[in-house]
Design an enzyme around this catalytic site. Sequence first.
Site, PDB file in Angstrom:
ATOM      1  N   ASP A  21       0.782  -1.245   0.000  1.00  0.00           N
ATOM      2  CA  ASP A  21       0.000   0.000   0.000  1.00  0.00           C
ATOM      3  C   ASP A  21       0.814   1.296   0.000  1.00  0.00           C
ATOM      4  O   ASP A  21       0.462   2.243   0.718  1.00  0.00           O
ATOM      5  CB  ASP A  21      -0.939   0.011   1.218  1.00  0.00           C
ATOM      6  CG  ASP A  21      -1.895  -1.170   1.233  1.00  0.00           C
ATOM      7  OD1 ASP A  21      -1.825  -2.002   0.313  1.00  0.00           O
ATOM      8  OD2 ASP A  21      -2.724  -1.256   2.154  1.00  0.00           O
ATOM      9  N   LYS A  36      -6.718  -5.243  -2.484  1.00  0.00           N
ATOM     10  CA  LYS A  36      -7.429  -5.607  -1.249  1.00  0.00           C
ATOM     11  C   LYS A  36      -8.346  -4.470  -0.823  1.00  0.00           C
ATOM     12  O   LYS A  36      -8.181  -3.343  -1.295  1.00  0.00           O
ATOM     13  CB  LYS A  36      -6.428  -5.937  -0.149  1.00  0.00           C
ATOM     14  CG  LYS A  36      -5.589  -4.733   0.231  1.00  0.00           C
ATOM     15  CD  LYS A  36      -4.531  -5.135   1.217  1.00  0.00           C
ATOM     16  CE  LYS A  36      -3.991  -3.950   1.975  1.00  0.00           C
ATOM     17  NZ  LYS A  36      -4.964  -3.066   2.613  1.00  0.00           N
ATOM     18  N   CYS A  73      -1.890  -2.777   7.721  1.00  0.00           N
ATOM     19  CA  CYS A  73      -1.660  -3.745   6.646  1.00  0.00           C
ATOM     20  C   CYS A  73      -0.442  -4.620   6.887  1.00  0.00           C
ATOM     21  O   CYS A  73      -0.501  -5.844   6.733  1.00  0.00           O
ATOM     22  CB  CYS A  73      -1.528  -3.029   5.311  1.00  0.00           C
ATOM     23  SG  CYS A  73      -1.316  -4.161   3.942  1.00  0.00           S
TER      24      CYS A  73
HETATM   25  C1  VGL Z   1      -4.672   0.543   5.904  1.00  0.00           C
HETATM   26  C2  VGL Z   1      -5.730   2.023   7.297  1.00  0.00           C
HETATM   27  C3  VGL Z   1      -6.830   2.001   6.486  1.00  0.00           C
HETATM   28  C4  VGL Z   1      -3.457  -0.244   5.564  1.00  0.00           C
HETATM   29  C5  VGL Z   1      -5.767   0.503   5.097  1.00  0.00           C
HETATM   30  O1  VGL Z   1      -3.419  -0.831   4.472  1.00  0.00           O
HETATM   31  O2  VGL Z   1      -2.517  -0.268   6.383  1.00  0.00           O
HETATM   32  N1  VGL Z   1      -4.649   1.295   7.001  1.00  0.00           N
HETATM   33  N2  VGL Z   1      -6.837   1.240   5.381  1.00  0.00           N
END
Ligand code: VGL
Length: 193
Positions: free
Chosen positions: A10, A96, A140
Site C-alpha cells: 500500500d 485488497k 496492513c
Molecule cells: C490501511 C488504514 C486504512 C493499511 C488501510 O493498508 O494499512 N490502514 N486502510
Amino acid sequence: MRKSALVIADLQNDFCPGGALQVREGDKIVPIVNRYIELFMAAGLQVYVTRDWHPTETIHFKEFGGKWPPHCIQSTKGAEFHPDMNVPEDSITITKGDSADKDGYSCFDGHDDRGRSFERVLKENGIDHLYIGGLATDYCVLQTALDALKTGFKVTVLLDAVKGVDADDSERAINEMIDSGAGTSTIDGVEPV
Ligand code: VGL
Ligand code: ZN
C-alpha cells in the site's frame, strides 16, 4: 527454485503526506523501497505490490460505521502508487479492501487481477518466505505478517521500509510480529534466497 519474495504494502498517495489518510513520513520509505525492489529483481525474486482499493461506500469508512476517512477509492489519484516508487514491470499487483463489507487490512484478503487469492498466487509461485515493507506498520503490514505466519510462511519485516499510522501502535505491532515468529532486517543485512 527461488522461494523468497518481496511484498510492498500500500505505498499509495493517500497514505503519504498530502493524502486522505496520511502516514507521517510515509513517503520517506520510497527510496529504500526502491533499493529493496532493485535487490530482489537482481536476485531474480518475485515482487508483489499491494494496493488498498476501496469502493465509495464501505464499512471501512467512518460514514458507514468504520474507523477511517474515505481513502484509496478505486481509480482515483489517491489510490495510485506513489509516483516515485519503481514498480517493476513483472511485479504482481494484489488488490485488497475492494469489498464493501470488510476492512481488508491484510494482503491475504486480497487477490490478483484474475481474482486468485494472494495465498494461492504465492503457493503457485512456490514462495515460502515473505519480506514485507510498506504502509502501514500497525494495519496492513501487521495483519499481513500475522496471516502469513499463520498460513505457514516465513516472514521478515523490513524495519527501514515500513511506517505506521500511530507510533505506539507501530512499536506494539513490530513486537507482536516478532513474538509471533517474524524475523526483522534492514537493507544492509538482507540476503534473500
Ligand atoms: C490501511 C488504514 C486504512 C493499511 C488501510 O493498508 O494499512 N490502514 N486502510
Ligand atoms: Zn483502507
